[in-house]
Design a protein around this motif. Structure first.
Motif, PDB file in Angstrom:
ATOM      1  N   PRO A   1       0.698  -1.244   0.036  1.00 20.24           N
ATOM      2  CA  PRO A   1      -0.072  -0.061   0.131  1.00 20.24           C
ATOM      3  C   PRO A   1       0.957   1.397   0.062  1.00 20.24           C
ATOM      4  N   ASN A   2       0.303   2.400  -0.104  1.00 17.20           N
ATOM      5  CA  ASN A   2       0.877   3.798  -0.200  1.00 17.20           C
ATOM      6  C   ASN A   2       0.921   4.220   1.098  1.00 17.20           C
ATOM      7  N   VAL A   3       1.668   4.717   1.655  1.00 14.55           N
ATOM      8  CA  VAL A   3       1.648   5.355   3.071  1.00 14.55           C
ATOM      9  C   VAL A   3       0.859   6.763   2.939  1.00 14.55           C
ATOM     10  N   ALA A   4       0.022   6.904   3.757  1.00 12.98           N
ATOM     11  CA  ALA A   4      -0.717   7.987   4.065  1.00 12.98           C
ATOM     12  C   ALA A   4      -2.122   8.114   2.975  1.00 12.98           C
ATOM     13  N   LYS A   5      -2.283   6.766   2.501  1.00  9.20           N
ATOM     14  CA  LYS A   5      -3.562   6.719   2.003  1.00  9.20           C
ATOM     15  C   LYS A   5      -4.084   5.490   2.570  1.00  9.20           C
ATOM     16  N   PRO A   6      -5.522   5.294   2.497  1.00 15.60           N
ATOM     17  CA  PRO A   6      -6.112   4.126   3.192  1.00 15.60           C
ATOM     18  C   PRO A   6      -5.953   2.749   2.242  1.00 15.60           C
ATOM     19  N   LEU A   7      -5.952   1.689   2.641  1.00 22.03           N
ATOM     20  CA  LEU A   7      -6.020   0.626   1.996  1.00 22.03           C
ATOM     21  C   LEU A   7      -7.331   0.518   1.154  1.00 22.03           C
ATOM     22  N   GLY A   8      -7.369   0.361  -0.120  1.00 26.69           N
ATOM     23  CA  GLY A   8      -8.669   0.205  -0.811  1.00 26.69           C
ATOM     24  C   GLY A   8      -8.961  -1.206  -1.215  1.00 26.69           C
ATOM     25  N   VAL A   9     -10.082  -1.369  -1.801  1.00 21.03           N
ATOM     26  CA  VAL A   9     -10.273  -2.694  -2.064  1.00 21.03           C
ATOM     27  C   VAL A   9      -9.381  -3.307  -3.274  1.00 21.03           C
ATOM     28  N   HIS A  10      -8.724  -2.204  -3.838  1.00 21.72           N
ATOM     29  CA  HIS A  10      -7.670  -2.722  -4.922  1.00 21.72           C
ATOM     30  C   HIS A  10      -6.653  -3.496  -4.260  1.00 21.72           C
TER      31      HIS A  10
ATOM     32  N   LEU B   1     -11.297  -0.545   1.849  1.00 21.34           N
ATOM     33  CA  LEU B   1     -11.188  -1.849   2.397  1.00 21.34           C
ATOM     34  C   LEU B   1     -11.903  -2.325   3.465  1.00 21.34           C
ATOM     35  N   GLU B   2     -11.506  -1.281   4.411  1.00 27.04           N
ATOM     36  CA  GLU B   2     -12.528  -1.609   5.696  1.00 27.04           C
ATOM     37  C   GLU B   2     -13.853  -1.730   5.731  1.00 27.04           C
ATOM     38  N   GLU B   3     -14.356  -0.874   4.801  1.00 25.11           N
ATOM     39  CA  GLU B   3     -15.751  -0.586   4.611  1.00 25.11           C
ATOM     40  C   GLU B   3     -16.093  -1.835   3.879  1.00 25.11           C
ATOM     41  N   VAL B   4     -15.473  -2.594   2.864  1.00 22.35           N
ATOM     42  CA  VAL B   4     -15.815  -3.871   2.396  1.00 22.35           C
ATOM     43  C   VAL B   4     -16.142  -4.906   3.548  1.00 22.35           C
ATOM     44  N   LEU B   5     -14.933  -4.681   4.039  1.00 23.69           N
ATOM     45  CA  LEU B   5     -14.918  -6.127   5.213  1.00 23.69           C
ATOM     46  C   LEU B   5     -16.132  -5.833   6.305  1.00 23.69           C
ATOM     47  N   ASP B   6     -16.529  -4.658   6.531  1.00 24.58           N
ATOM     48  CA  ASP B   6     -17.504  -4.382   7.551  1.00 24.58           C
ATOM     49  C   ASP B   6     -19.014  -4.852   6.768  1.00 24.58           C
ATOM     50  N   GLU B   7     -18.922  -4.535   5.504  1.00 28.70           N
ATOM     51  CA  GLU B   7     -20.052  -4.895   4.632  1.00 28.70           C
ATOM     52  C   GLU B   7     -20.278  -6.569   4.577  1.00 28.70           C
TER      53      GLU B   7
END
Length: 573
Positions: free
Chosen positions: A125-134, A385-391
């Motif tokens: 991942p890129n620092v300072a950016k959220p983990l995305g579903v990608h 990614l966190e939102e996808v895990l929550d869902e």
């Protein structure tokens, strides 16, 4: 353990030696699609017919007669133009379940590649950016590949090549200094940093000169400016804390997390080596490039005309570092399909530079498609990614409430976590990595078909049978008096159990977890057919005992396979 397939191959090799045909002979064994054609089959007689100067069926007969008889093979038959089919004995198949239970969680593991080391890179991942579903595909695929490699004997070094350097940090530093608030960022680090990053680009659209100010801040960071370095280290620390929380949720771990910054002081040696060997030459406007013989690939850009290094420079430094640190036999980069040409160039440059004798592999994968959702950190509409895990967990909870309303709330939540996260992982791993995945919740969470919930439900069903058997008690049957399996439905399950470690080695060699998924689905389907057609608890004591062993062994294999994927199996669903 010695695989059944290997034991049969050894018998064939001995037979070939007796016929003076073993030199250069390659023995391949396949699993017939139908049990009527045996448990293992080879086309060896067809491939060696010309060399032997004999018709395939005649050669097959000679091989059959030269085979050493063993008690665990019931019979060997010749079929069609010269296929040789092997049928395992009922006694062997009946007793193999006990072997599975004897090895328990270790069943499937082997020392096939003991003494060999592999280094992998995934997630990045890129620092300072959220983990995305990608990031999900590389992270989940990497986690499973790492477990599979370790299971067959490799020493695995799990790296995560972070994006923690570059002009984007100059932009972020400028944004933080201009509009940031320390207390606000500390309260919710990644979302707030993302907002600042997005604001920078919004402001640039109104005032393009801000872009240069961002570059200036990064240049100060490169030159060791104390304030910028302290801010950068703080941002990296905040990011890692968030990343680790998500990785823990996914059950993924890493041994190394060396980012781009780690290789900043290692690139000069790469450039010096390439120039001295005449591999790197001056290109357009003074840039440094590595051309390829016969224009096999476009030239690889090593250093820009302004002196700036690139991903390629760092990746070459990374390959050199991996070699000098771990001396691996394989280096595996788990990165999406868009980077295929890039990695072909990098590997060719590394080969020309003789950076490593290791096999460099780009395990590329397709894309996960979300209808009507785009993913761009710059514009801020990233699918988190966190939102996808929550869902995933919330949708699984609805399923658990519907199927098991009697369970306590906490228990339902725990089962929903296992099912939801497991479904997401399996949706990634059950497909050939090179294909695109269309994300559909209904299919992922279905209790039917090739899905994680279906496999988890099969394990829960097996545990339910075993619990009822324990509650009922019943006659204790001495081991030497337990009956053999006779019904087709139960023999179908038993035939699949010896294949698990063989499938695992093959899937690992191919770096395709979906081959393990296919096997697990076939085993679960056979087990559920057995459950629907054969009495277990109501069978006479000697047969009941044998079938219960088969049930427990099947559950063990399913659990072992799902564990490779980082998927937990609830005792009840």
């Amino acid at each position: 353990m010695t695989f059944v397939k290997d034991q049969i191959a050894a018998l064939l090799k001995t037979a070939l030696e007796s016929l003076e045909l073993s030199d250069g002979a390659e023995i391949h064994l396949e699993y017939p699609l139908e049990a009527v054609h045996g448990d293992y089959s080879t086309n060896l007689a067809l491939t060696l017919s010309k060399k032997a100067g004999r018709p395939p069926r005649e050669l097959a007969q000679a091989l059959l007669e030269a085979l050493e008889p063993v008690d665990w093979i019931d019979r060997v038959e010749i079929a069609g133009p010269g296929f040789i089919n092997f049928y395992l004995s009922r006694s062997f198949l009946s007793n193999f379940s006990s072997h599975v239970l004897g090895e328990g969680e270790q069943y499937g593991s082997s020392s096939a590649y003991k003494g060999q080391t592999v280094v992998t890179d995934s997630s990045h991942p890129n620092v300072a950016k959220p983990l995305g579903v990608h990031h999900l595909l590389s992270t989940i695929l990497g986690g499973a590949i790492n477990k599979m490699l370790a299971q067959v004997g490799y020493t695995v070094i799990r790296d995560n090549y972070l994006g923690d350097w570059g002009t984007q940090f100059g932009k972020l530093l400028y944004a933080y200094k201009t509009w940031g608030d320390e207390a606000v960022v500390k309260a919710d680090p990644i979302p707030e940093l993302l907002k600042l990053y997005i604001r920078f680009h919004d402001e640039v659209e109104a005032d393009p000169s801000i872009e240069d100010k961002g570059r200036a801040e990064f240049k100060k960071l490169e030159q060791g400016d104390a304030e910028n370095k302290e801010l950068w280290e703080w941002v990296v620390g905040l990011s890692l804390k968030e990343f680790f929380a998500t990785y823990e949720r996914l059950g993924v771990t890493f041994d190394q997390m060396n980012g781009e910054s780690f290789y900043e002081d290692k690139m000069a040696a790469i450039i010096k080596m390439g120039v001295e060997r005449g591999l790197f030459v001056e290109g357009e406007k003074g840039a440094l490039i590595c051309p390829f013989d016969h224009d096999r690939y476009p030239p690889c850009l090593i250093r820009k005309s302004d002196g700036a290094t690139l991903y390629a420079t760092r990746d070459l430094a990374r390959i050199k570092y991996w070699e000098e640190t771990w001396h691996p036999q394989k280096m595996i980069n788990i990165v999406d399909t868009a980077q295929q040409m890039y990695f072909q160039q990098i590997f060719e440059v590394a080969k020309k530079m003789e950076l490593t004798p290791a096999e460099n592999i780009h395990l590329w994968f397709g894309r996960m498609r979300f209808p009507e959702k785009k993913m761009s950190t710059r514009k801020g509409n990233i699918v988190l990614l966190e939102e996808v895990l929550d869902e995933a967990e919330e949708r699984a909870f609805i399923l658990v409430e519907e199927k098991s309303p009697h369970l306590p709330e906490a228990k339902k939540r725990e089962i929903a976590r296992m099912i939801g996260i497991g479904a997401l992982k399996y949706a990634v791993l059950a497909q050939n990595p090179t294909t695109d995945i269309t994300f559909t919740w209904d299919k992922m969470l279905s209790l039917e078909g090739n899905s994680s919930p279906y496999l988890q439900y099969s394990v829960a069903r097996a545990h339910s049978i075993l619990r009822k058997a324990e509650e009922e008690g019943g006659e204790v049957v001495p081991a030497d008096q337990i009956a053999e399996l006779t019904e087709n439905a139960e023999l179908t399950v038993a035939r699949l159990l010896p294949r698990y470690p063989e499938v695992l080695v093959h899937a690992t060699n191919e770096l395709r977890p979906n081959l393990v998924a296919n096997y697990l689905f076939e085993l679960a389907s056979a087990f559920n057919s057995f459950y629907g057609n054969v009495h277990v608890l109501k069978a006479e004591p000697k047969l009941r005992a044998r079938r219960l062993i088969l049930v427990e062994a099947t559950a063990q294999v399913l659990k072992n396979g799902l564990k490779l994927f980082g998927i937990e199996t609830p005792e009840e669903m």
